[in-house]
Design a protein around this motif. Structure first.
Motif, PDB file in Angstrom:
ATOM      1  N   ASP A 183      66.627  14.719  44.440  1.00 58.42           N
ATOM      2  CA  ASP A 183      66.404  14.195  43.168  1.00 58.42           C
ATOM      3  C   ASP A 183      66.896  12.803  42.475  1.00 58.42           C
ATOM      4  N   SER A 184      67.797  12.130  42.795  1.00 57.61           N
ATOM      5  CA  SER A 184      68.100  10.215  42.705  1.00 57.61           C
ATOM      6  C   SER A 184      67.116  10.267  43.588  1.00 57.61           C
ATOM      7  N   GLY A 190      62.283   9.757  42.356  1.00 60.73           N
ATOM      8  CA  GLY A 190      61.166   8.495  42.143  1.00 60.73           C
ATOM      9  C   GLY A 190      60.802   7.018  42.846  1.00 60.73           C
ATOM     10  N   ALA A 225      62.443   1.065  46.447  1.00 63.22           N
ATOM     11  CA  ALA A 225      63.339  -0.027  44.638  1.00 63.22           C
ATOM     12  C   ALA A 225      64.658   0.011  44.849  1.00 63.22           C
ATOM     13  N   ALA A 226      64.734   0.896  45.393  1.00 68.81           N
ATOM     14  CA  ALA A 226      66.832   1.109  45.648  1.00 68.81           C
ATOM     15  C   ALA A 226      67.510  -0.457  46.388  1.00 68.81           C
ATOM     16  N   LEU A 232      71.045   2.444  51.120  1.00 70.40           N
ATOM     17  CA  LEU A 232      72.022   2.699  50.458  1.00 70.40           C
ATOM     18  C   LEU A 232      72.865   3.487  51.753  1.00 70.40           C
ATOM     19  N   ILE A 282      56.054   0.578  38.713  1.00 66.85           N
ATOM     20  CA  ILE A 282      56.159   1.769  39.391  1.00 66.85           C
ATOM     21  C   ILE A 282      55.771   2.919  39.083  1.00 66.85           C
ATOM     22  N   GLU A 326      72.071   8.175  35.574  1.00 68.92           N
ATOM     23  CA  GLU A 326      72.481   7.983  36.879  1.00 68.92           C
ATOM     24  C   GLU A 326      72.467   6.354  36.889  1.00 68.92           C
ATOM     25  N   ALA A 384      72.120   1.406  41.134  1.00 65.06           N
ATOM     26  CA  ALA A 384      71.159   2.214  42.964  1.00 65.06           C
ATOM     27  C   ALA A 384      71.832   3.906  43.001  1.00 65.06           C
ATOM     28  N   ILE A 385      73.319   3.521  43.107  1.00 59.68           N
ATOM     29  CA  ILE A 385      73.469   4.149  44.405  1.00 59.68           C
ATOM     30  C   ILE A 385      73.832   5.693  43.433  1.00 59.68           C
ATOM     31  N   PRO A 386      73.508   6.495  44.185  1.00 58.95           N
ATOM     32  CA  PRO A 386      73.838   8.057  43.313  1.00 58.95           C
ATOM     33  C   PRO A 386      75.087   8.633  43.225  1.00 58.95           C
ATOM     34  N   VAL A 428      64.654  -4.249  40.101  1.00 63.32           N
ATOM     35  CA  VAL A 428      64.563  -2.316  40.781  1.00 63.32           C
ATOM     36  C   VAL A 428      64.925  -1.815  41.516  1.00 63.32           C
ATOM     37  N   GLN A 429      66.589  -2.396  42.043  1.00 61.32           N
ATOM     38  CA  GLN A 429      67.235  -1.048  42.598  1.00 61.32           C
ATOM     39  C   GLN A 429      67.805   0.013  41.365  1.00 61.32           C
ATOM     40  N   SER A 460      64.860   2.504  40.136  1.00 64.52           N
ATOM     41  CA  SER A 460      65.603   3.458  41.357  1.00 64.52           C
ATOM     42  C   SER A 460      65.634   4.425  40.417  1.00 64.52           C
ATOM     43  N   LEU A 497      64.076   6.049  37.671  1.00 62.02           N
ATOM     44  CA  LEU A 497      62.531   6.857  38.172  1.00 62.02           C
ATOM     45  C   LEU A 497      63.413   7.960  38.512  1.00 62.02           C
ATOM     46  N   GLY A 498      64.242   8.290  39.279  1.00 64.90           N
ATOM     47  CA  GLY A 498      64.966   9.682  40.005  1.00 64.90           C
ATOM     48  C   GLY A 498      65.188  10.064  38.880  1.00 64.90           C
ATOM     49  N   VAL A 557      62.088  12.075  37.052  1.00 65.56           N
ATOM     50  CA  VAL A 557      61.155  12.706  37.623  1.00 65.56           C
ATOM     51  C   VAL A 557      62.523  13.857  37.804  1.00 65.56           C
TER      52      VAL A 557
END
Lengths: 448, 448
Positions: free
Chosen positions: A145-146, A149, A297-298, A301, B24, B130, B136-138, B311-312, B315, B318-319, B322
């Motif tokens: 999920d995260s 994209g 992109a991220a 991690l 993106i 998020e 960017a960290i989920p 960009v990070q 991400s 976009l996550g 989606v």
């Protein structure tokens, strides 16, 4: 107190994880019900022997040997018995009878994932499996999920606690593999038969699951290249340390572009590799796990935590349960990890990485040039060569009376990136070459 | 090629993150469509000035200044303009008009989260965020879903890259705060006005969001205790290093049980603290972020990655996009972070932690006993005391001709766990005491 309608939970398996799941469900049912919006009623625990001793004290009336009847009465089935059968049949039965499923069964998913995911998809059932991939570490939802994209380029995972414990012990205490394995067994980090762990089978199953999640592609277990840690020596660990590296058993999932056709593909593989001590994975000690993800992109991690343990794994199982119970309450299907990208799975020969090769050679003039030529014949270019001479005082009696053995030299060679196929051909030629006494060690270098 | 129906995406904001999200979406639309099961059509980008320069080359016809019309035609609105207004009104408009929303706006969520989550809940809209919590960290899905069946006891987060860069630089290069801040500004890690970062406002917003996720409880921003790093000196960093610690700005969310009533509560707070060099958080360098979570069953977990960057952060956005687009396609509502637990939020005075106190005192007999008594008066017990004498050669002219100044001693005192209230009272008494020249430093110690 709010009254909810109950979701009926059937638990298959009363082992270390199952007992903890049952305990937490019974102890914290009310709080979980508030989070879900429905009661979570544990209707029974299917086991082989209802009188077997349990790690947790649970109401005896919950236990049954009749898994099939239990499944029939359930809204959610939690499968924690492991292995292929009867786990596979039970899960299919659960899906067919309209239940959602949570499983921690990596062996089953790695071998029969597509069949099970398709069965769930067909009836809109949820099939959650967080605990199958990296124990307590939440990695399924971040990947599915995260990062949905983003484009995952590579995963380097320490996904087997037993082997990480052993390798860490060899590194930190200077143990041999056998000594470290003995300690792991004594402390409960290794099972009586440690084959699945130390030969990399467990990690290979997880690599297949990670690759599916990351690349939206079915990766059959047979196509996961696998080497265990049984060949790793104290000497390799020691010389890795001197060079600023640590040896880790890595599950690697990678997006690969075919050099000739430009077509994208994926690779999933497991082997012990050299990791720089500055890399976050090098700091993963003991029985811990970590999944290092490089996304377009991220960026990099890392997800770190306990990879095993009854109560830790129970956390992942219960997270799956609460998530699908919420969905059960509000409606709407779950999401399996889509395999829509359907990228070709590459053979290990096409994998590109760097290598550290240790050779014992005859210490004679021109040997370095000779060895270098073997590498260049296969278009493997060298990044670093270190030579040390081993003076031997051994006397050899060749029949004409004793004489001094020819002295040898140890060469440690670091390569630039090369394909596995090129490296394998190089090593084959090196082993057959007259100046080479022994190919003492070949290790891949990962995590640039 | 499969033809999908399109989801119409409106983007609010064309800054560093927005431009990357647009890029993106345009470049990888087809692949994302396969993952979602619907096309993701970027219908426009609302900005203040359509002619402003952009970090990414994007089709000019996408830009508009009319955000409200854009929102009206959208299935999904991505809000990346930041700040409270007009972001709040736009999001409410989007929800009202039936769109789902993705936002990266931590300031807005920390200040008006309950209002926005309630508005989304009421119409069954999804509100994903998020990117607001740790770049960017989920972390939202792990806390909300993966750990939904577990009990989070504590979170220690390095959630601000600017301050981590500065503190890391002070630690690694021996810079002063000002030097490190100047470097951060030059390298783009700090903004022209760094107040929000270095005073801890940004971290406090994230602490409020993390606490809500972890404890299912609304934590108003006003109740987040906050100290920035502007008081941190080179000397503190240096003496922390000598003692085996590193100073990190931590966002701490903790479940607290009231000692008297036994009632559970929560605390959210931000301050620079001493972290042992063996702790995984100590290895988080530069502008990186990490969230360390201690859960009852799962044990310690850590999530590591880039906390910022266009960009990070894209991400994470976009996550979210989606995920909610998939849900949009198959139906069923999204899940806000439930605040059903509704635990009381504790005042900083009730927080219990350990402290390192550095005092300058007159070097006279019995001073240690005197100081120890001040601590014990407030029931703060000592774990460690280190005394070093500072010989002074300064001459003081008191009117009767020059004489030698009394020599002083430096005391570094480590306490056992104590409440903030007790420690504050202790420090107040110490500062007023005749033998104490200066209370040079008071730092909390976290991550036992």
């Amino acid at each position: 107190m709010i009254e909810y309608r109950n979701l009926r939970i059937a638990l298959l398996g009363g082992g270390a994880v199952g007992a903890q799941v049952a305990r937490i469900l019974l102890e914290q049912g009310e709080e979980l019900a508030d989070r879900v919006g429905a009661g979570l009623e544990l209707i029974g625990i299917a086991v082989r022997d209802v009188n077997a001793p349990r790690s947790v004290d649970l109401p005896q009336e919950l236990f049954t040997t009749d898994a099939e009847s239990l499944i029939l009465g359930a809204d959610v089935v939690i499968e924690l018995i492991g292995g292929i059968e009867p786990a596979r049949s039970y899960i299919l039965q659960a899906i067919t009878s309209g239940a959602d499923v949570v499983t921690a069964n990596k062996a089953l998913l790695a071998a029969h994932g597509p069949e099970l995911f398709a069965a769930a998809d067909q009836v809109g059932a949820q099939l959650n499996y967080e605990a199958a991939v990296a124990g307590a570490i939440p990695i399924v939802r971040p990947l599915r999920d995260s990062l949905a994209g983003d484009t995952v380029k590579r995963i380097l995972g320490i996904v087997n606690g037993t082997t990480n414990f052993i390798l860490d012990r060899m590194d930190q205490a200077g143990d041999s593999l056998q000594e470290a394995l003995d300690t792991a067994t004594t402390l409960g980090y290794a099972e009586a038969d440690p084959t699945a762990d130390i030969e990399g089978y467990d990690a290979a199953q997880k690599a297949a699951l990670l690759a599916r999640l990351a690349f939206h592609t079915d990766v059959p277990l047979e196509s996961v290249y696998r080497e265990g840690i049984t060949g790793i020596t104290r000497e390799q660990i020691e010389s890795a340390r001197k060079a600023g590296y640590v040896v880790k058993l890595l599950a690697i999932c990678e997006r690969l572009t075919d050099a000739a056709t430009g077509q994208e593909g994926v690779s999933a593989r497991v082997y012990p590799a050299l990791v720089s001590r500055g890399h976050p994975l090098a700091a993963v000690h003991g029985g811990n796990n970590a999944v290092f993800v490089e996304a377009e992109a991220a960026g990099p991690l890392m997800f770190y935590g306990a990879g095993a343990g009854g109560v830790q794994t129970a956390s992942a199982v219960l997270g799956d349960l609460v998530s699908l119970a919420r969905r059960h309450v509000v409606g709407g299907p779950g999401f399996a990890a889509a395999a829509n990208a359907d990228l070709p799975v590459r053979d290990i020969g096409q994998v590109i990485t760097r290598y550290a090769v240790t050779l014992e050679v005859n210490d004679e003039p021109g040997v370095l040039a000779t060895i270098a030529r073997v590498f260049s014949n296969h278009h493997v270019s060298l990044a670093l060569v270190e030579q040390s001479t081993n003076v031997r005082a051994v006397l050899v009696d060749g029949g004409d009376g004793p004489e001094l053995a020819p002295s040898t030299a140890t060469l440690v060679i670091g390569t630039h990136e090369a394909t596995e196929a090129a490296l394998a051909a190089t090593v084959r030629d090196l082993a057959a070459h007259s100046v080479v006494t022994t190919v003492a060690s070949v290790l891949r270098v990962e995590g640039a």
